[in-house]
Design a protein around this motif. Structure first.
Motif, PDB file in Angstrom:
ATOM      1  N   LEU A 102      47.335  37.257  31.148  1.00  0.00           N
ATOM      2  CA  LEU A 102      47.493  35.806  31.271  1.00  0.00           C
ATOM      3  C   LEU A 102      47.351  35.095  29.927  1.00  0.00           C
ATOM      4  O   LEU A 102      47.719  33.929  29.799  1.00  0.00           O
ATOM      5  N   LYS A 105      51.580  33.910  26.052  1.00  0.00           N
ATOM      6  CA  LYS A 105      52.249  32.655  26.397  1.00  0.00           C
ATOM      7  C   LYS A 105      53.663  32.904  26.899  1.00  0.00           C
ATOM      8  O   LYS A 105      54.549  33.231  26.129  1.00  0.00           O
ATOM      9  N   THR A 110      50.873  29.580  34.314  1.00  0.00           N
ATOM     10  CA  THR A 110      49.873  28.879  35.139  1.00  0.00           C
ATOM     11  C   THR A 110      50.029  29.233  36.618  1.00  0.00           C
ATOM     12  O   THR A 110      49.042  29.299  37.345  1.00  0.00           O
ATOM     13  N   TYR A 112      51.110  32.161  37.725  1.00  0.00           N
ATOM     14  CA  TYR A 112      50.521  33.498  37.848  1.00  0.00           C
ATOM     15  C   TYR A 112      48.998  33.426  37.858  1.00  0.00           C
ATOM     16  O   TYR A 112      48.335  34.184  38.543  1.00  0.00           O
ATOM     17  N   ARG A 113      48.455  32.476  37.069  1.00  0.00           N
ATOM     18  CA  ARG A 113      47.001  32.325  37.033  1.00  0.00           C
ATOM     19  C   ARG A 113      46.471  32.009  38.432  1.00  0.00           C
ATOM     20  O   ARG A 113      45.458  32.570  38.866  1.00  0.00           O
ATOM     21  N   VAL A 114      47.165  31.125  39.144  1.00  0.00           N
ATOM     22  CA  VAL A 114      46.751  30.790  40.508  1.00  0.00           C
ATOM     23  C   VAL A 114      46.858  32.017  41.410  1.00  0.00           C
ATOM     24  O   VAL A 114      45.947  32.319  42.190  1.00  0.00           O
ATOM     25  N   TYR A 117      44.090  34.416  40.818  1.00  0.00           N
ATOM     26  CA  TYR A 117      42.760  33.901  41.134  1.00  0.00           C
ATOM     27  C   TYR A 117      42.518  33.768  42.634  1.00  0.00           C
ATOM     28  O   TYR A 117      41.376  33.786  43.079  1.00  0.00           O
TER      29      TYR A 117
ATOM     30  N   GLN B 276      43.492  23.138  42.313  1.00  0.00           N
ATOM     31  CA  GLN B 276      43.272  24.403  41.610  1.00  0.00           C
ATOM     32  C   GLN B 276      42.992  24.248  40.117  1.00  0.00           C
ATOM     33  O   GLN B 276      42.166  24.965  39.558  1.00  0.00           O
ATOM     34  N   ARG B 277      43.653  23.314  39.448  1.00  0.00           N
ATOM     35  CA  ARG B 277      43.418  23.191  38.007  1.00  0.00           C
ATOM     36  C   ARG B 277      41.982  22.806  37.698  1.00  0.00           C
ATOM     37  O   ARG B 277      41.338  23.367  36.823  1.00  0.00           O
ATOM     38  N   GLU B 281      39.215  25.337  35.834  1.00  0.00           N
ATOM     39  CA  GLU B 281      38.639  24.918  34.560  1.00  0.00           C
ATOM     40  C   GLU B 281      37.158  24.568  34.680  1.00  0.00           C
ATOM     41  O   GLU B 281      36.357  24.918  33.825  1.00  0.00           O
TER      42      GLU B 281
END
Lengths: 301, 289
Positions: A102, A105, A110, A112-114, A117, B276-277, B281
């Motif tokens: 992740l 760049k 973002t 994929y981050r979700v 997670y 989610q953001r 964070e």
């Protein structure tokens, strides 16, 4: 004029003192009742035969002596250590690997981050129930997919050899997101120039990882390792939902065993002695992990 | 040549990231698909991704066998109660530690934060004994004997974590990072300390409060072992305990089980999708600092 200012400042400070104490009064009270007193009680109860009903009697080291002879405790401790030995390295590697992915760049990172997670959001009980179905020996997706590759999957939760491995797989899936985010945040603190300088020196991806990224992540790695160990040694939910300690006691963990005599039969003294032993082991492991990552706590603070 | 190299690397990255996403997201998708699949199809041989027929029977069975509305309500009460107390107590304490001058401020702060280092297994039994011995409730006398104290009440779940060290820590960071010039002016004008806190500072940390609220609610909603220990009547159970019991009673009812699982995690997943953001964070910034 200046006299007046000093006086009003003085009263303001006086007020602040009182308000300061008033604002922290309830949290401080709760700290005393639910942290300070419990730590003292935890130390004391293990030396008694307290059982909620009736009076507690001081019985010295009897609980600890019994613990040494208790075959169940031995099994529970061994299972917990087996779980820790699998879960901690796997959890660390998966979290770090995904954070490195992740950290590159690319467009859509973002999203994929979700995706990476999202398992964290579901509770352990919900995740465990999902995996209970995935791990079904005949109809579960995992064995179906293994079958495509000609692999005859094990009975997982119904096999004393594989049940703990299955619990580890599920736990890594359910929790790595948090640690991944910690690593990802840690990666932001590594100065870009270090990477660029290494690149100019002709260092490849692997060398840059070992000489720039890994040392730069030392603090984070220590913290993650600590969280993983503390979590692993206290594993309970998964074992409770997936296997209830079975098959053949292969997934009885220490907290599971504390829960049963402690709250099932209200043998609080004995359960306290177990908690105490586990806490000491956690402490020892935490100190060891500190050594392992070469992290100097004093230097950091 | 270089451009081509970069393209190959980008493609490899997307393949890797997608594969990982499949592993992380698939169990959730599969839970949804199983929950709307007829029972005959769930246990039939062979693998079909999409159900041949859709059904809500599994949800009907889940709701018939388990009082999910009651459990959801219990979890909502526990989650909201714990969250409100943490917001109020955490911001009061966090504000005091960041903005007010008093003796032993630093020492007291680190003392409160040290609670984070005590493993749950140490506090578990003492908490039970303390809550069991609270005087004058649950049939207890003045000395906390004779009854069960706060055991089997929602307070037993909420109180031990009502002023979590995380809330104090996070709110101290929040109050410490806002501009205090306004407040000094108000203070010179003679505004009271509580007014300064409530009217000037509190609105400035709204985003921090929101993150804290979400994280605390999630933690409360997903809490399992402690409610399992202190609540012992069926109609007091939160959804996680209810789901665990359901799972143990209906070993092979995979359809209804998956329906129940979704019922238990949909609220927090919805909250996550919307915020989610902030969540990601907020969760990391507090841990890193």
């Amino acid at each position: 004029m200046s006299h007046v200012t000093t006086r009003s400042r003085g009263t303001a400070r006086h007020f602040q003192q009182r308000y300061g104490y008033a604002f922290i009064a309830i949290p401080l009270f709760l700290f005393l009742v639910f942290t300070a007193v419990p730590v003292v009680l935890a130390l004391g109860t293990g030396f008694t035969n307290y059982s909620v009903i009736g009076r507690a009697k001081w019985i010295g080291l009897a609980n600890f002596r019994r613990l040494l002879a208790d075959p169940f405790f031995g099994v529970a401790l061994r299972n917990t250590l087996v779980y820790t030995a699998m879960y901690v390295p796997a959890g660390l590697l998966v979290a770090l690997g995904c954070a490195l992915v992740l950290n590159l760049k690319h467009r859509g990172v973002t999203v994929y981050r979700v995706f990476f997670y999202i398992p964290v959001v579901a509770s352990t009980v919900a995740s465990a129930t999902m995996w209970y179905w995935l791990l079904n020996p005949t109809h579960g997706v995992i064995n179906v997919v293994l079958g495509w590759f000609g692999v005859n999957g094990p009975a997982w939760l119904y096999s004393s050899r594989w049940a703990m491995t299955a619990i580890v797989m599920m736990s890594v899936w359910a929790t790595f997101g948090t640690n991944m985010m910690l690593f990802l945040a840690g990666l932001q603190y590594i100065p870009r120039d270090l990477h660029e300088a290494a690149m100019i020196d002709g260092a490849g991806v692997i060398r840059r990882f070992w000489h720039v990224t890994w040392p730069g992540l030392r603090r984070t790695t220590f913290f993650v390792l600590l969280l993983l160990i503390i979590g692993a040694m206290q594993v309970f939910d998964q074992a409770y939902v997936l296997t209830q300690g079975g098959p053949g006691n292969s997934t009885i963990t220490v907290v599971y065993y504390i829960y049963t005599p402690g709250f099932g039969d209200l043998r609080m003294g004995y359960a306290s002695a177990m908690s105490f032993v586990l806490a000491v082991i956690i402490l020892v492991f935490s100190v060891l992990s500190n050594r392992l990552t070469g992290h100097d706590l004093e230097a950091a603070s | 040549m270089r451009v081509k190299h970069a393209r190959v690397r980008a493609a490899a990255w997307y393949v890797a990231a997608t594969l990982i996403s499949v592993v992380t997201v698939f169990p959730l998708v599969w839970t949804v698909l199983t929950s709307v699949r007829p029972e005959s199809e769930i246990l039939s041989a062979g693998f079909r991704f999409l159900p041949r027929a859709l059904t809500l029977d599994n949800y009907r069975i889940a709701f018939r066998e388990v009082p999910f509305p009651r459990y959801l309500l219990n979890s909502l009460i526990l989650g909201t109660g714990g969250t409100l107390l943490n917001l109020v107590l955490g911001s009061l304490a966090g504000y005091a530690f960041a903005r007010l001058a008093f003796r032993f401020r630093e020492q007291l702060f680190w003392l409160l934060i040290s609670a984070m280092m005590v493993p749950g297994v140490i506090t578990m039994i003492p908490w039970f004994l303390i809550l069991h011995g609270v005087p004058l409730v649950g049939g207890n006398d003045l000395l906390g004997r004779g009854g069960v104290g706060l055991i089997n009440t929602f307070w037993a779940v909420i109180l031990p974590g009502a002023a979590g060290p995380f809330a104090t820590f996070m709110m101290r960071q929040q109050f410490g990072s806002v501009d205090g010039a306004f407040a000094e002016a108000a203070r010179l004008d003679g505004a009271g300390e509580f007014r300064i806190f409530a009217r000037i500072y509190l609105p400035l940390v709204k985003p921090g409060l929101a993150v804290l609220a979400i994280l605390t609610f999630q933690a409360g909603w997903n809490n399992f072992l402690w409610p399992l220990i202190v609540l012992n009547t069926a109609d007091m159970m939160p959804i996680q305990v209810g789901l665990a019991v359901f799972r143990q009673q209906y070993e092979t009812a995979y359809g209804p089980l998956m329906a129940g699982t979704l019922i238990a995690c949909v609220p927090v997943i919805l909250i996550f999708v919307f915020f989610q953001r902030w969540i990601i964070e907020g969760a990391t910034s507090a841990a890193i600092k």
